[in-house]
Write a protein that holds these residues in place. Structure first.
Motif, short mmCIF file in Angstrom:
data_model
loop_
_atom_site.label_atom_id
_atom_site.label_comp_id
_atom_site.label_asym_id
_atom_site.label_seq_id
_atom_site.Cartn_x
_atom_site.Cartn_y
_atom_site.Cartn_z
N LEU A 13 0.75 -1.07 0.14
CA LEU A 13 -0.12 0.21 -0.02
C LEU A 13 0.98 1.01 -0.07
O LEU A 13 1.70 1.46 0.93
CB LEU A 13 -0.98 -0.09 1.23
N ILE A 14 0.62 2.15 -0.84
CA ILE A 14 1.60 3.35 -1.27
C ILE A 14 0.62 4.56 -1.11
O ILE A 14 -0.52 4.56 -1.52
CB ILE A 14 2.48 3.23 -2.49
N LYS A 15 1.17 5.44 -0.22
CA LYS A 15 0.68 6.96 -0.66
C LYS A 15 1.30 7.68 -1.43
O LYS A 15 2.62 7.93 -1.13
CB LYS A 15 0.79 7.67 0.95
N PRO A 16 0.83 8.09 -2.61
CA PRO A 16 1.43 9.19 -3.66
C PRO A 16 1.91 10.33 -3.21
O PRO A 16 1.23 10.94 -2.43
CB PRO A 16 0.64 8.98 -4.85
N GLY A 40 6.17 7.69 -4.16
CA GLY A 40 5.35 7.37 -2.96
C GLY A 40 6.02 6.75 -1.92
O GLY A 40 7.04 6.25 -1.91
N THR A 41 5.18 6.86 -0.55
CA THR A 41 5.82 6.36 0.48
C THR A 41 4.99 5.01 0.92
O THR A 41 3.80 4.98 0.95
CB THR A 41 5.61 7.48 1.58
N VAL A 42 5.63 4.02 1.19
CA VAL A 42 5.18 2.79 1.73
C VAL A 42 4.22 2.73 2.99
O VAL A 42 5.15 3.35 3.69
CB VAL A 42 6.16 1.72 1.39
N ILE A 58 7.87 -0.44 5.47
CA ILE A 58 7.03 0.69 5.75
C ILE A 58 7.95 2.11 5.90
O ILE A 58 8.99 1.89 6.46
CB ILE A 58 6.24 0.57 7.06
N ASN A 59 7.35 3.11 5.39
CA ASN A 59 8.31 4.39 5.17
C ASN A 59 9.32 4.53 4.16
O ASN A 59 9.80 5.52 3.88
CB ASN A 59 8.78 5.03 6.53
N ALA A 89 12.16 0.63 -8.01
CA ALA A 89 13.18 1.23 -7.04
C ALA A 89 12.70 1.90 -5.94
O ALA A 89 11.71 2.55 -5.91
CB ALA A 89 14.24 2.05 -7.88
N ILE A 90 13.78 1.59 -4.73
CA ILE A 90 13.66 2.29 -3.65
C ILE A 90 14.56 3.55 -3.72
O ILE A 90 15.76 3.38 -4.02
CB ILE A 90 14.01 1.18 -2.57
#
Length: 91
Positions: A13-16, A40-42, A58-59, A89-90
């Motif tokens: 789940l990602i918050k764009p 986005g952020t996980v 997460i994060n 990618a991270i």
């Protein structure tokens, strides 16, 4: 940020992140011309599968494909849910 959505298997789940509203030279981009964000952020991670351990946590800030994932709105916040393999990618 804590959310009560738990992705299953190898989903994330990602918050764009917000879309760019200004160019590097300071020109303001109107809403209808803004590119869909690809970063986005996980916020939540599934447990993986027996063949696949999860890499992201997460994060993490991640880069994903322009058309990756499924959009959903939960408690007024937009999220994307996608397979970990859709993450490029991270950062």
């Amino acid at each position: 940020m804590s959310v009560n959505i738990k992705p299953l298997a190898d989903r994330v789940l990602i918050k764009p992140l917000p879309a760019e509203t200004k160019t590097a030279s300071g020109i303001i981009i109107p809403d209808n011309a803004q590119e869909k964000p690809q970063k986005g952020t996980v916020v939540a991670v599934g447990n993986g599968t027996k063949d696949h351990d999860m890499t992201v946590t997460i994060n993490d800030t991640v880069l994903y494909g322009k058309y990756a994932g499924t959009e959903l709105k939960h408690e007024g916040v937009d999220y994307l849910i996608m397979h970990e393999s859709d993450i490029l990618a991270i950062l």
